[in-house]
Design an enzyme around this catalytic site. Structure first.
Site, PDB file in Angstrom:
ATOM      1  N   VAL A  66       0.807  -1.217   0.000  1.00  0.00           N
ATOM      2  CA  VAL A  66       0.000   0.000   0.000  1.00  0.00           C
ATOM      3  C   VAL A  66       0.843   1.270   0.000  1.00  0.00           C
ATOM      4  CG1 VAL A  66      -1.991  -1.096   1.083  1.00  0.00           C
ATOM      5  CG2 VAL A  66      -0.265   0.026   2.524  1.00  0.00           C
ATOM      6  N   ASN A  92      -7.355  -1.061   5.056  1.00  0.00           N
ATOM      7  CA  ASN A  92      -7.209  -1.777   6.320  1.00  0.00           C
ATOM      8  C   ASN A  92      -5.767  -2.079   6.705  1.00  0.00           C
ATOM      9  OD1 ASN A  92      -8.295  -3.737   8.524  1.00  0.00           O
ATOM     10  ND2 ASN A  92      -6.983  -5.025   7.232  1.00  0.00           N
ATOM     11  N   TYR A 157       1.700   5.025  16.666  1.00  0.00           N
ATOM     12  CA  TYR A 157       0.478   4.373  16.196  1.00  0.00           C
ATOM     13  C   TYR A 157      -0.733   5.282  16.424  1.00  0.00           C
ATOM     14  CZ  TYR A 157      -3.160   0.756  15.877  1.00  0.00           C
ATOM     15  OH  TYR A 157      -4.279   0.027  15.543  1.00  0.00           O
ATOM     16  N   LYS A 161      -3.367   6.870  13.622  1.00  0.00           N
ATOM     17  CA  LYS A 161      -4.792   6.546  13.656  1.00  0.00           C
ATOM     18  C   LYS A 161      -5.650   7.780  13.895  1.00  0.00           C
ATOM     19  CE  LYS A 161      -4.273   2.257  12.640  1.00  0.00           C
ATOM     20  NZ  LYS A 161      -4.691   1.784  11.291  1.00  0.00           N
TER      21      LYS A 161
END
Length: 275
Positions: A66, A92, A157, A161
Site C-alpha cells: 500500500v 485496512n 500508532y 490513527k
C-alpha cells in the site's frame, strides 16, 4: 446524512486482507455475496484467506504494497475495468510500533506514516474519483480506539490513527454530496497478529494492548467484521467497539485532562512492572 451501501453483489477491495481484520472482512464480504479482491503484501496469506472464504460471493488474492501509490491505483483500476465499478474500498493495512518513543528510529517513524497514513491516502486517491463519478459506494478506513483516545507507548500508532479518523470524517462531509459514504472503524484491541508485532521496548506486546484498554480478551475479528458491514449498510460515520470502548471514548471527551492523567499512570505502572 450519508446513505449506506448494500454489500450483497458489491465489488470490494480489502487491503491487509491476509490476516486479522482484513481476513475477517474478506470472509464476511464473501458470506454476504460480495466479489472481493483480497490484497496483501503477503500473497500466500491472501491466497489462503481467499481460498477459505465461503458463501455466495467470491474472493481472489493479489499482492499489494500500500505504500506504492501506482500499485494501489492498478488494483482499483483493474476492478473498475473488469466489473465496471468499485463499490467498497477497505483501507485496512496497518503496522504498529509499541514501546518507548525515544527508541523509535527515524526509519520506523517513516514506515508507520507510509503504511498507516499514506497507504490510506493512496487508497482514497485511487478509488474516490471512481465513487464520485458513480455517485455511489463506500470507503472504509480501519483506524483504532488509539485514533480517538491517545495513550503512551504506542505514540506513533496513535498519531497515525488520529490522522485516519480526521481524514475519514473530513472526507465524509464532502462525499455525502456525491452519494458516497465514508466510515472510520475504531475498535479496541482485536485478536490479530498486530498484538504480537512491532515491539521496540522492554515491556509492551499483547498484554499491554489488552490491559491498557481494560479488557481481558480481545475482540473477535469476525464479530467486528460483521459489525463493520452493518455500519456500511447504515451509512454510519464511526464504528467504536465494543461497548466499553464507547464508554471510554465518551469519558475522554468529557474529561480529557483526567483521561490523560490516567494514561500517564498506566505508562508508569507498565514501566514499574518491567523493573
Amino acid at each position: 446524512m450519508s446513505r449506506g451501501t448494500e454489500v450483497a453483489g458489491a465489488q470490494a477491495v480489502v487491503t491487509g486482507g491476509g490476516s486479522g481484520i482484513g481476513a475477517a472482512l474478506t470472509r464476511a464480504l464473501v458470506a454476504a455475496g460480495a466479489s472481493v479482491v483480497c490484497a496483501d503484501l503477503d500473497l500466500a496469506a491472501a491466497e489462503a484467506v481467499s481460498a477459505a472464504a465461503t458463501g455466495p460471493g467470491t474472493a481472489r488474492a493479489v499482492a499489494l504494497d500500500v505504500t506504492d501509490a501506482a500499485a494501489v491505483r492498478a488494483v482499483v483500476d483493474d476492478v473498475v475495468a473488469t466489473a465496471g465499478r468499485i463499490d467498497l474500498l477497505f483501507n485496512n493495512a496497518g503496522i504498529t510500533w509499541a514501546g518507548d518513543t525515544e527508541l523509535l528510529t527515524l526509519e520506523q517513524w517513516d514506515a508507520i506514516v507510509d503504511v498507516n497514513i499514506r497507504g490510506v491516502v493512496h487508497g482514497v486517491h485511487a478509488a474516490y474519483p471512481h465513487l464520485v463519478r458513480q455517485r455511489r459506494g463506500h470507503i472504509v478506513n480501519t483506524a483504532s480506539m488509539g485514533g480517538l483516545v491517545a495513550g503512551g507507548l504506542i505514540t506513533s500508532y496513535c498519531m497515525t490513527k488520529h490522522a485516519v479518523v480526521g481524514l475519514s470524517l473530513a472526507l465524509r462531509s464532502e462525499a455525502v454530496a456525491h452519494g458516497v459514504g465514508v466510515l472510520a472503524v475504531c475498535p479496541a484491541a482485536v485478536e490479530t497478529p498486530i498484538l504480537e508485532k512491532g515491539v521496540v521496548g522492554r515491556f509492551v506486546g499483547r498484554d499491554y494492548y489488552l490491559s491498557g484498554q481494560g479488557i481481558k480478551t480481545p475482540l473477535d475479528p469476525d464479530d467486528l467484521a460483521r459489525q463493520v458491514l452493518d455500519a456500511v449498510r447504515r451509512g454510519d460515520a464511526l464504528l467504536v467497539a465494543p461497548r466499553r470502548a464507547r464508554l471510554t471514548w465518551l469519558v475522554s471527551r468529557l474529561a480529557p485532562r483526567w483521561t490523560n492523567d490516567q494514561a500517564a499512570r498506566f505508562v508508569a505502572r507498565q514501566r514499574a512492572a518491567a523493573g
